[in-house]
Design an enzyme around this catalytic site. Sequence first.
Site, PDB file in Angstrom:
ATOM      1  N   LYS A 103       0.531   4.826   6.849  1.00 29.25           N
ATOM      2  CA  LYS A 103       0.167   5.581   5.587  1.00 29.25           C
ATOM      3  C   LYS A 103       0.815   6.930   5.699  1.00 29.25           C
ATOM      4  CE  LYS A 103      -3.092   2.522   4.514  1.00 29.25           C
ATOM      5  NZ  LYS A 103      -2.919   1.510   3.682  1.00 29.25           N
ATOM      6  N   SER A 139       0.795  -1.411  -0.048  1.00 29.71           N
ATOM      7  CA  SER A 139       0.090  -0.037  -0.037  1.00 29.71           C
ATOM      8  C   SER A 139       0.793   1.281  -0.062  1.00 29.71           C
ATOM      9  CB  SER A 139      -0.900   0.025   1.140  1.00 29.71           C
ATOM     10  OG  SER A 139      -0.240   0.040   2.475  1.00 29.71           O
TER      11      SER A 139
END
Length: 212
Positions: free
Chosen positions: A93, A45
Amino acid sequence: MIDEQTEKRRGSFWRELPILLGVAILVAVLVRAFVLQTFYIPSPSMEHTLNVLDRVLVNKLVYDFRDPRRGEIIVFKAPSDWQSGAEGEDFIKRIIGEPGDHIICCDSQERLTINGKSLDEPYIYKDADGNQDPAADRKFDITVPANRLWVMGDHRSASGDSLEHYEETGDVEEATIPEDSVVGRAFTVFWPVKRATWLSVPKGFDDIPDAK
């Protein structure tokens, strides 16, 4: 011939060794619990800023003294409805929006805008042919709620993040994470050695104005 003083020193060393080892273990535990911790990257990701099986060092103390900032890469405890697949409970993230930020997709060049300023994102994933993921795969217009963060993966098409959850729910509260869920800031890749680098904030975030 070994004199009596030498024997005493040796005896003293062996008596003190368990204490020294205990202190060393205690210091290591305290550092891991409160200051620094290593994390490995389980999913694609954040490619190619972070690749699968990279290991990063996370500063767990920094946000005790200031708030998280746009552009920083953070580890956080994911909301329960985010937890599926390879990432488990701890997610990593990039912060795109702070509390109060107005984020829109997209401008005429398909860039996100934050508080009216377009954001250049050269770190977004590119495939082997040089094709870059779009900044977002659908248009949206949101304001980040108080005490929450809008986070996105650099590999946008392979990231379960704020955008994905906003698309699913249409609820910006559900799509953001609470600031107090942040474990710390990832500040360096240290393994594998050939990929070792500092994880600095990209320059594009320097021009983003504060929320009004």
